[in-house]
Design a protein around this motif. Sequence first.
Motif, PDB file in Angstrom:
ATOM      1  N   ILE A   2       0.866  -1.183   0.000  1.00 27.12           N
ATOM      2  CA  ILE A   2       0.000   0.000   0.000  1.00 27.12           C
ATOM      3  C   ILE A   2       0.897   1.225   0.000  1.00 27.12           C
ATOM      4  O   ILE A   2       1.933   1.240   0.663  1.00 27.12           O
ATOM      5  CB  ILE A   2      -0.952  -0.071   1.219  1.00 27.12           C
ATOM      6  N   MET A   6       0.287   7.706   0.863  1.00 21.07           N
ATOM      7  CA  MET A   6      -1.167   7.860   0.854  1.00 21.07           C
ATOM      8  C   MET A   6      -1.751   7.433   2.194  1.00 21.07           C
ATOM      9  O   MET A   6      -2.670   8.057   2.720  1.00 21.07           O
ATOM     10  CB  MET A   6      -1.794   7.034  -0.278  1.00 21.07           C
TER      11      MET A   6
ATOM     12  N   CYS B 111      -9.009   5.834 -10.031  1.00 27.42           N
ATOM     13  CA  CYS B 111      -7.773   6.600  -9.808  1.00 27.42           C
ATOM     14  C   CYS B 111      -7.355   6.519  -8.343  1.00 27.42           C
ATOM     15  O   CYS B 111      -6.182   6.314  -8.032  1.00 27.42           O
ATOM     16  CB  CYS B 111      -7.951   8.064 -10.221  1.00 27.42           C
ATOM     17  N   ARG B 115      -4.020   4.731  -7.076  1.00 28.78           N
ATOM     18  CA  ARG B 115      -3.000   5.527  -6.374  1.00 28.78           C
ATOM     19  C   ARG B 115      -2.674   4.894  -5.026  1.00 28.78           C
ATOM     20  O   ARG B 115      -1.508   4.808  -4.633  1.00 28.78           O
ATOM     21  CB  ARG B 115      -3.489   6.968  -6.202  1.00 28.78           C
ATOM     22  N   ALA B 116      -3.722   4.444  -4.324  1.00 35.56           N
ATOM     23  CA  ALA B 116      -3.511   3.840  -2.996  1.00 35.56           C
ATOM     24  C   ALA B 116      -2.689   2.560  -3.104  1.00 35.56           C
ATOM     25  O   ALA B 116      -1.943   2.213  -2.187  1.00 35.56           O
ATOM     26  CB  ALA B 116      -4.856   3.553  -2.331  1.00 35.56           C
ATOM     27  N   LEU B 117      -2.799   1.859  -4.239  1.00 35.82           N
ATOM     28  CA  LEU B 117      -2.119   0.571  -4.395  1.00 35.82           C
ATOM     29  C   LEU B 117      -0.805   0.665  -5.168  1.00 35.82           C
ATOM     30  O   LEU B 117      -0.152  -0.353  -5.368  1.00 35.82           O
ATOM     31  CB  LEU B 117      -3.057  -0.441  -5.063  1.00 35.82           C
ATOM     32  N   THR B 118      -0.459   1.849  -5.619  1.00 39.99           N
ATOM     33  CA  THR B 118       0.839   1.991  -6.285  1.00 39.99           C
ATOM     34  C   THR B 118       1.864   2.381  -5.231  1.00 39.99           C
ATOM     35  O   THR B 118       2.080   3.555  -4.946  1.00 39.99           O
ATOM     36  CB  THR B 118       0.760   3.023  -7.436  1.00 39.99           C
ATOM     37  N   ALA B 119       2.475   1.339  -4.648  1.00 45.06           N
ATOM     38  CA  ALA B 119       3.421   1.576  -3.557  1.00 45.06           C
ATOM     39  C   ALA B 119       4.755   2.064  -4.100  1.00 45.06           C
ATOM     40  O   ALA B 119       5.451   2.842  -3.455  1.00 45.06           O
ATOM     41  CB  ALA B 119       3.602   0.299  -2.747  1.00 45.06           C
ATOM     42  N   MET B 142      -1.330   7.395 -12.273  1.00 45.29           N
ATOM     43  CA  MET B 142      -1.169   7.148 -10.839  1.00 45.29           C
ATOM     44  C   MET B 142       0.203   6.532 -10.530  1.00 45.29           C
ATOM     45  O   MET B 142       0.484   6.186  -9.386  1.00 45.29           O
ATOM     46  CB  MET B 142      -2.294   6.256 -10.314  1.00 45.29           C
ATOM     47  N   THR B 171       3.319  -7.193  -9.545  1.00 48.32           N
ATOM     48  CA  THR B 171       1.897  -6.938  -9.802  1.00 48.32           C
ATOM     49  C   THR B 171       1.190  -6.667  -8.478  1.00 48.32           C
ATOM     50  O   THR B 171       1.351  -7.422  -7.518  1.00 48.32           O
ATOM     51  CB  THR B 171       1.253  -8.148 -10.506  1.00 48.32           C
ATOM     52  N   GLN B 172       0.415  -5.606  -8.449  1.00 47.60           N
ATOM     53  CA  GLN B 172      -0.308  -5.234  -7.221  1.00 47.60           C
ATOM     54  C   GLN B 172      -1.779  -5.635  -7.295  1.00 47.60           C
ATOM     55  O   GLN B 172      -2.415  -5.818  -6.271  1.00 47.60           O
ATOM     56  CB  GLN B 172      -0.233  -3.717  -7.006  1.00 47.60           C
ATOM     57  N   LEU B 210      -2.581  -9.909  -3.712  1.00 44.31           N
ATOM     58  CA  LEU B 210      -2.893  -9.424  -5.065  1.00 44.31           C
ATOM     59  C   LEU B 210      -4.362  -8.991  -5.021  1.00 44.31           C
ATOM     60  O   LEU B 210      -5.249  -9.824  -4.822  1.00 44.31           O
ATOM     61  CB  LEU B 210      -2.725 -10.554  -6.083  1.00 44.31           C
ATOM     62  N   TYR B 211      -4.599  -7.717  -5.172  1.00 46.99           N
ATOM     63  CA  TYR B 211      -5.976  -7.224  -5.058  1.00 46.99           C
ATOM     64  C   TYR B 211      -6.740  -7.365  -6.379  1.00 46.99           C
ATOM     65  O   TYR B 211      -6.169  -7.153  -7.456  1.00 46.99           O
ATOM     66  CB  TYR B 211      -5.987  -5.761  -4.604  1.00 46.99           C
ATOM     67  N   LEU B 269      -5.474  -0.106   3.848  1.00 45.64           N
ATOM     68  CA  LEU B 269      -5.887   0.212   2.485  1.00 45.64           C
ATOM     69  C   LEU B 269      -6.966   1.304   2.487  1.00 45.64           C
ATOM     70  O   LEU B 269      -6.921   2.240   1.695  1.00 45.64           O
ATOM     71  CB  LEU B 269      -6.387  -1.054   1.770  1.00 45.64           C
ATOM     72  N   ALA B 272      -5.376   4.529   3.049  1.00 50.89           N
ATOM     73  CA  ALA B 272      -4.662   4.978   1.848  1.00 50.89           C
ATOM     74  C   ALA B 272      -5.643   5.489   0.795  1.00 50.89           C
ATOM     75  O   ALA B 272      -5.335   6.420   0.039  1.00 50.89           O
ATOM     76  CB  ALA B 272      -3.803   3.839   1.281  1.00 50.89           C
ATOM     77  N   ALA B 276      -5.402   9.045  -0.774  1.00 52.93           N
ATOM     78  CA  ALA B 276      -5.324   9.268  -2.228  1.00 52.93           C
ATOM     79  C   ALA B 276      -6.429  10.216  -2.678  1.00 52.93           C
ATOM     80  O   ALA B 276      -6.206  11.081  -3.529  1.00 52.93           O
ATOM     81  CB  ALA B 276      -5.419   7.933  -2.964  1.00 52.93           C
TER      82      ALA B 276
END
Lengths: 394, 394
Positions: A2, A6, B111, B115-119, B142, B171-172, B210-211, B269, B272, B276
């Motif tokens: 995470i 954010m 978005c 953004r929250a998951l792009t660590a 993002m 991969t997130q 992996l979400y 999450l 985050a 975000a």
Amino acid sequence: MIAESMYELGTYRSSIRELFEYGRRIAAEAGPDKVFDFSLGNPSVPPPAAVTETLLSLLREEEPCALHGYTSAPGAAETRQAIADDLNRRFGACLSAGDLYLTCGAAASLCIVLRALTASPGNRFLVQAPYFPEYKVFTESMGGRLTVVPPRAPDLGLNLSATEALLTPDTQGVILNSPNNPSGVIYDETSLRALAALLTAKAREYGHPLYLISDEPYREITYGKNVPFLPALYPDTVICYSYSKSLSLPGERIGYIAVPPSAADAGRLYAAVCGAGRALGYVCAPALWQKMLTRCAGLTTDVGPYRKNRDLLYTELTAMGYECVNPDGAFYLLLRAPGGDAVAFSERAKTYRILLVPGNDFGCPGYLRLAYCVSPSRVEASLPAFRALISSLS
Amino acid sequence: MIAESMYELGTYRSSIRELFEYGRRIAAEAGPDKVFDFSLGNPSVPPPAAVTETLLSLLREEEPCALHGYTSAPGAAETRQAIADDLNRRFGACLSAGDLYLTCGAAASLCIVLRALTASPGNRFLVQAPYFPEYKVFTESMGGRLTVVPPRAPDLGLNLSATEALLTPDTQGVILNSPNNPSGVIYDETSLRALAALLTAKAREYGHPLYLISDEPYREITYGKNVPFLPALYPDTVICYSYSKSLSLPGERIGYIAVPPSAADAGRLYAAVCGAGRALGYVCAPALWQKMLTRCAGLTTDVGPYRKNRDLLYTELTAMGYECVNPDGAFYLLLRAPGGDAVAFSERAKTYRILLVPGNDFGCPGYLRLAYCVSPSRVEASLPAFRALISSLS
């Protein structure tokens, strides 16, 4: 997994919110008349009656699929034309519909413009303190850096010498907020002309334009002093506007960006604004609110109650021994913390059930923000508490 | 001085928009009955009458400052509770108000979650083709990267073997859109369970969750087939929702993100997501629309006309010799391009005044998207043109 930054933004509660939530707890426990909550900038004057009437007539008369459908991404052409007409009429501007991009309010306007102007990561933007703390969040999340120009005591006007010292070749723009949140100061035309001259000289020296990003949600909340129209003083101005305060619609998220045709690279900048809006997920501004603006773009809420509060607070508080600059506009007043420590004074004020936000987050330690967008009767009722509070110090 | 990538995004017009603008020109010149415009996903069925009635009663009865004021950033508690109640009732979910974050529509939802998951910059997200082209814009803006899983012909279902081959340790998440834009396909429960098993195994292998990012604005636009509720099949699911299609309010920008408490690291999450939203300038979702949802969260527009269009088009077009998958939901149908070249066939269709978007931008070359959210009479009127079009090839 995470994004840490954010997560931090989502868990860190601003001092404004913190105090507001505290006020809600007190109000719930002891009754709403037991707390003098000056923490939040939520308008207390209703929107003009014409706004509600327009919404009712749109809902009754328009075909719903057309009323609620997507508009083009920059906004409905007739809404943008209505706003351009209003600005042209009031400020002698030469804007057309194609220079305007409708947004979901001031925060969206700022994020979009900052993203459009952040050509390289770390690009710098300047802001004059005191300043709205979210500017730092927005600048950094769009990939830039915010440099804070220290406040100019005692009048909290533009600090031109510090601005000159802090400008660098990687500076892309200067954020200006007048009438100012949190001080209520309107920067005067002489200072603004001097700022324009400074930016013009520096832009020539750096070999690239320096944009003035004018965040003006309080443009219409004024008490007699004129708010100069910035594109007339400095061509490379981009306006970020919101109807949150002027029409008392903060929750509805409607505003605009204006890129005047006189601005350097106006066509490319406008395209980048469209691109940034798309990149950030802003498909279009809320359609019903756009259509309301087609008919109501020139209206402003009644500022009478705010003026009454301003007059009463300034007169009474200064008579009690508080020091502050008399606000020209907006609905904020910045008090000097008696004793100098704003955080300590905010805590002391809480024991008198007065909620004042320390100025630290606004780049103005030693001051406290008082948001007087409350009913005049609440202001009147708070005066004995203010008197007891300052007396407690001596 | 201006962000080049934003300038490009702002000037590049999507093939959908391009065709839509072409259709408007033809309609203006030759009359709206002279063009069969299947280019855009703008709902043609009005919102339920209760939506308009609720808005009218809110505007007449509620105190305007409270009605239009800021809500808390994640949305009004009572609105979130109403949505949670509706989801719990219909899907047996265990959501509470605190798991929901109201947004300005699907694009904002995506978005914010991306953004929250792009660590870390360049974090990867997968999407199954065919897919909505803006996913690529959102993922990249993002800070992430989008990997497209090739379509599985001929049924356009989940391509599990290709998904497995394309998953990487960086991969997130996997974006899933069912009912699908542009194919109308609803992924069946068996495939979804297999995807869930694959993601569970890979998450264990990689040592991080992996979400599944479920973009489901068409969840309620279905013609009989069930849409499995994903959090019940895979705990690490985040729902991105919009009322644009289910309540026919695409211009009004209202939707939500749901982070079920069962999801890995749900609390962090959700925080985050809040961060975000703040970082991207989404102060709150439009307040009036939130308040409408408090009363109307469980409603859906009448899908009868869409179903009628779907039935007519599928039956008639396949009888004429066109090939396509019968859509289970949404209001799109993906035609195989006779001859194989979708761009050439879209051009040929224009000469018959039929507007169909080539599938290339949807990751599905060789296909064309037909958006049948138009009146059934227009669909009927278009059939001779479709017949003439396919006959022109032989």
